[in-house]
Write a protein that holds these residues in place. Structure first.
Motif, PDB file in Angstrom:
ATOM      1  N   ILE A 132      -3.354  73.742  53.015  1.00 35.19           N
ATOM      2  CA  ILE A 132      -3.102  72.499  53.735  1.00 35.19           C
ATOM      3  C   ILE A 132      -1.630  72.461  54.134  1.00 35.19           C
ATOM      4  O   ILE A 132      -0.751  72.661  53.297  1.00 35.19           O
ATOM      5  CB  ILE A 132      -3.385  71.275  52.821  1.00 35.19           C
ATOM      6  N   ASN A 133      -1.390  72.205  55.409  1.00 34.79           N
ATOM      7  CA  ASN A 133      -0.029  72.136  55.943  1.00 34.79           C
ATOM      8  C   ASN A 133       0.400  70.676  56.018  1.00 34.79           C
ATOM      9  O   ASN A 133      -0.158  69.899  56.788  1.00 34.79           O
ATOM     10  CB  ASN A 133      -0.060  72.766  57.349  1.00 34.79           C
ATOM     11  N   ILE A 134       1.365  70.302  55.188  1.00 33.54           N
ATOM     12  CA  ILE A 134       1.811  68.905  55.174  1.00 33.54           C
ATOM     13  C   ILE A 134       3.068  68.746  56.014  1.00 33.54           C
ATOM     14  O   ILE A 134       4.078  69.430  55.788  1.00 33.54           O
ATOM     15  CB  ILE A 134       2.071  68.427  53.733  1.00 33.54           C
ATOM     16  N   MET A 135       2.977  67.857  56.985  1.00 26.78           N
ATOM     17  CA  MET A 135       4.111  67.625  57.885  1.00 26.78           C
ATOM     18  C   MET A 135       4.511  66.148  57.831  1.00 26.78           C
ATOM     19  O   MET A 135       3.672  65.285  57.593  1.00 26.78           O
ATOM     20  CB  MET A 135       3.718  68.014  59.315  1.00 26.78           C
ATOM     21  N   ALA A 136       5.778  65.883  58.090  1.00 32.51           N
ATOM     22  CA  ALA A 136       6.281  64.508  58.037  1.00 32.51           C
ATOM     23  C   ALA A 136       7.749  64.503  58.423  1.00 32.51           C
ATOM     24  O   ALA A 136       8.387  65.559  58.470  1.00 32.51           O
ATOM     25  CB  ALA A 136       6.148  63.935  56.627  1.00 32.51           C
ATOM     26  N   THR A 144      -3.022  77.687  58.090  1.00 32.94           N
ATOM     27  CA  THR A 144      -3.643  76.818  57.085  1.00 32.94           C
ATOM     28  C   THR A 144      -4.971  76.274  57.623  1.00 32.94           C
ATOM     29  O   THR A 144      -5.239  76.338  58.818  1.00 32.94           O
ATOM     30  CB  THR A 144      -2.696  75.649  56.734  1.00 32.94           C
ATOM     31  N   HIS A 145      -5.799  75.717  56.728  1.00 36.63           N
ATOM     32  CA  HIS A 145      -7.115  75.210  57.139  1.00 36.63           C
ATOM     33  C   HIS A 145      -7.037  73.808  57.728  1.00 36.63           C
ATOM     34  O   HIS A 145      -7.930  73.407  58.472  1.00 36.63           O
ATOM     35  CB  HIS A 145      -8.075  75.196  55.946  1.00 36.63           C
ATOM     36  N   ALA A 146      -6.027  73.056  57.343  1.00 37.22           N
ATOM     37  CA  ALA A 146      -5.914  71.687  57.874  1.00 37.22           C
ATOM     38  C   ALA A 146      -4.454  71.273  57.932  1.00 37.22           C
ATOM     39  O   ALA A 146      -3.628  71.707  57.121  1.00 37.22           O
ATOM     40  CB  ALA A 146      -6.691  70.719  56.978  1.00 37.22           C
ATOM     41  N   LEU A 166      -9.346  66.140  49.112  1.00 35.94           N
ATOM     42  CA  LEU A 166      -8.915  67.542  48.913  1.00 35.94           C
ATOM     43  C   LEU A 166     -10.008  68.341  48.193  1.00 35.94           C
ATOM     44  O   LEU A 166     -10.311  69.471  48.578  1.00 35.94           O
ATOM     45  CB  LEU A 166      -7.608  67.587  48.108  1.00 35.94           C
ATOM     46  N   VAL A 167     -10.595  67.734  47.174  1.00 37.12           N
ATOM     47  CA  VAL A 167     -11.644  68.427  46.419  1.00 37.12           C
ATOM     48  C   VAL A 167     -12.823  68.737  47.347  1.00 37.12           C
ATOM     49  O   VAL A 167     -13.365  69.851  47.348  1.00 37.12           O
ATOM     50  CB  VAL A 167     -12.106  67.567  45.212  1.00 37.12           C
TER      51      VAL A 167
END
Ligand SMILES: Nc1nc2c(ncn2[C@@H]2O[C@H](COP(=O)(O)OP(=O)(O)OP(=O)(O)O)[C@@H](O)[C@H]2O)c(=O)[nH]1
Ligand SMILES: [Mg+2]
Length: 219
Positions: free
Chosen positions: A34-38, A133-135, A211-212
């Motif tokens: 998971i790619n977290i952006m902010a 990443t997947h999402a 997430l799970v």
């Protein structure tokens, strides 16, 4: 005679090919990434650390930390017991697929279910680079203001989930949730959102459950 050279297109397509390879590496190891952006300070690292607690015993998680210059976030992740790898972008305002591929061998992927990548704090550049990443998940936060979807549409269009962090600050900061959500809906209709507080833990269960579920579906 002058000739037009499509350098930018070439760089992006080379990046995309490598992003596909990164994705294969994750898939072979049966890891969901998971790619977290902010924007800077929205609470990406705080969310990651809370997520570790919320997922306790449910998923095995690792972290890749993208940062302009420091290892501050990686040190926090390691101190929390997370397998973590640092990517220093040397001033670049985003991660790209080359950087990620260099970091992957340093993580024990076979022993993990989920890898969270914390991208460089920025609402513009990271949206343009696939990393494999997947999402993509965007973390917005209350003190940034309710007009951000309107001002940074590219980022809001390219994500599969939205975390609205720092909801504990709603009583103290002017933030029109309806106006914010309308802007999101125009750009990304039906986007799944998770209002939460990485500080108090409120709202973390729905995010952890997503997430799970994501890991179950992708594996
Ligand atoms: N009130 C409140 N503060 C929060 C919350 N989440 C994070 N913070 C605070 O916001 C600040 C920034 O949090 P970080 O987790 O470092 O944010 P970040 O997005 O990782 O920042 P960069 O990596 O520098 O871009 C810290 O002082 C956190 O304690 C929250 O839910 N509520
Ligand atoms: Mg951080």
């Amino acid at each position: 005679m002058t000739q037009r050279v499509p350098i930018v297109e070439n760089i992006l397509s080379a990046n995309d090919r490598l992003a596909d390879r990164n994705r294969e590496v994750f898939d072979q190891a049966q890891v969901v990434a998971i790619n977290i952006m902010a924007s800077p300070g929205a609470g990406k690292t705080s969310l990651i650390l809370r997520t570790l607690e919320a997922l306790h015993g449910r998923l095995r998680m690792g972290v890749i930390e993208g940062d302009l210059a420091t290892s501050i976030d990686t040190d926090k992740a390691l101190a929390a017991g997370l397998p973590a790898v640092q990517i220093n972008t040397g001033g670049e305002c985003h991660l790209d697929a080359v950087m990620l591929s260099g970091a992957l061998p340093s993580l024990p992927l076979e022993a993990l279910d989920l890898v969270i990548v914390e991208n460089v704090g920025n609402l513009v550049c990271p949206a343009n680079f696939k990393i494999g990443t997947h999402a993509n998940v965007l973390v917005a936060s209350i003190p940034e203001g309710d007009d951000k979807p309107y001002k940074y549409p590219g980022m809001y269009r390219g994500v599969q989930a939205l975390v609205i962090n720092k909801i504990d600050l709603l009583p103290y900061v002017p933030f029109n949730m309806d106006y914010f959500r309308q802007g999101v809906e125009i750009l990304n209709p039906g986007l799944v959102t998770f209002p939460l507080s990485a500080k108090t833990g409120e709202g973390m269960t729905a995010w952890a459950d997503w997430l799970v579920e994501r890991v179950k579906t992708e594996k």
